[in-house]
Design a protein around this motif. Structure first.
Motif, mmCIF file in Angstrom:
data_model
loop_
_atom_site.group_PDB
_atom_site.id
_atom_site.type_symbol
_atom_site.label_atom_id
_atom_site.label_comp_id
_atom_site.label_asym_id
_atom_site.label_seq_id
_atom_site.Cartn_x
_atom_site.Cartn_y
_atom_site.Cartn_z
ATOM 1 N N VAL A 116 0.827 -1.206 0.000
ATOM 2 C CA VAL A 116 0.000 0.000 0.000
ATOM 3 C C VAL A 116 0.866 1.262 0.000
ATOM 4 O O VAL A 116 0.364 2.362 -0.145
ATOM 5 N N GLY A 117 2.169 1.115 0.156
ATOM 6 C CA GLY A 117 3.067 2.265 0.121
ATOM 7 C C GLY A 117 3.552 2.725 1.480
ATOM 8 O O GLY A 117 4.013 3.852 1.640
ATOM 9 N N ARG A 118 3.503 1.848 2.457
ATOM 10 C CA ARG A 118 3.925 2.195 3.822
ATOM 11 C C ARG A 118 5.358 2.710 3.866
ATOM 12 O O ARG A 118 5.641 3.779 4.421
ATOM 13 N N VAL A 119 6.280 1.983 3.246
ATOM 14 C CA VAL A 119 7.689 2.388 3.252
ATOM 15 C C VAL A 119 7.909 3.572 2.300
ATOM 16 O O VAL A 119 8.676 4.484 2.610
ATOM 17 N N THR A 120 7.223 3.576 1.187
ATOM 18 C CA THR A 120 7.321 4.712 0.270
ATOM 19 C C THR A 120 6.932 5.994 0.991
ATOM 20 O O THR A 120 7.646 6.999 0.931
ATOM 21 N N LYS A 121 5.816 5.964 1.683
ATOM 22 C CA LYS A 121 5.283 7.146 2.372
ATOM 23 C C LYS A 121 6.178 7.613 3.518
ATOM 24 O O LYS A 121 6.497 8.798 3.613
ATOM 25 N N HIS A 122 6.559 6.697 4.382
ATOM 26 C CA HIS A 122 7.232 7.079 5.622
ATOM 27 C C HIS A 122 8.751 7.100 5.552
ATOM 28 O O HIS A 122 9.396 7.638 6.456
ATOM 29 N N LEU B 93 -1.385 7.317 0.469
ATOM 30 C CA LEU B 93 -0.269 8.244 0.323
ATOM 31 C C LEU B 93 -0.693 9.698 0.453
ATOM 32 O O LEU B 93 0.084 10.536 0.896
ATOM 33 N N GLY B 94 -1.900 10.004 0.040
ATOM 34 C CA GLY B 94 -2.338 11.394 -0.031
ATOM 35 C C GLY B 94 -1.952 11.972 -1.382
ATOM 36 O O GLY B 94 -1.033 11.493 -2.053
ATOM 37 N N HIS B 95 -2.667 12.982 -1.798
ATOM 38 C CA HIS B 95 -2.530 13.530 -3.151
ATOM 39 C C HIS B 95 -1.102 13.981 -3.480
ATOM 40 O O HIS B 95 -0.555 13.615 -4.525
ATOM 41 N N ARG B 96 -0.497 14.774 -2.599
ATOM 42 C CA ARG B 96 0.846 15.306 -2.914
ATOM 43 C C ARG B 96 1.888 14.202 -3.044
ATOM 44 O O ARG B 96 2.722 14.235 -3.938
ATOM 45 N N ARG B 97 1.858 13.234 -2.162
ATOM 46 C CA ARG B 97 2.825 12.128 -2.256
ATOM 47 C C ARG B 97 2.517 11.244 -3.465
ATOM 48 O O ARG B 97 3.423 10.808 -4.161
#
Length: 149
Positions: free
Chosen positions: A72-78, A104-108
């Protein structure tokens, strides 16, 4: 390797079914990805490791990173988007990639390319990434696929 090779299709199908059916479950995306409430601690360890790598390689560009088995993008995000301009999230489970944009939210999410493909099938464009990040994904591959990656 011979046994794994013979059963590779079976293993891949079982992995897809596992992740399509909620992975580890849990009450949030982080728990579904790693199986418990230890995401914050895991993220902190990942940040420290990445910072050590970047300190050891000061000339390494930080424009693009590939998150292999991104979920889901946990490592990408944080972790990764805090150190790199853009990220490519490679994930075989379309369900998690669909949820990734919201998570992630729009900006990320605008800084990410989402690729719905298995790691063992992905052909990495030469020179596209400054770093390739593998976390919590190699155990789902055969030994031959890990070596090839």
């Amino acid at each position: 390797w011979e046994e794994q090779s013979k059963r590779q299709v079976e293993f891949a199908a079982a992995n897809r079914e596992w992740w399509d059916d909620d992975g580890y479950g849990g009450s949030c995306e982080e728990e579904a990805m790693i199986g418990d409430a230890g995401s914050e601690e895991d993220v902190e360890h990942s940040r420290r490791l990445l910072d050590e790598v970047l300190a050891a390689r000061p000339a390494l560009r930080r424009r693009a990173v590939l998150d292999a088995g991104a979920g889901v993008g946990r490592v990408t995000k944080h972790v990764l988007l805090r150190r790199f301009d853009k990220a490519c999230m490679l994930e075989p489970c379309s369900r998690w990639l669909k949820e990734a944009r919201r998570y992630l939210g729009h900006r990320r999410a605008d800084r990410c390319t989402l690729v719905n493909q298995a790691l063992e099938e992905y052909v990495m464009p030469r020179g596209a990434y400054d770093l390739v990040w593998f976390q919590w994904c190699l155990q789902y591959l055969t030994d031959a696929a890990v070596v090839a990656a």
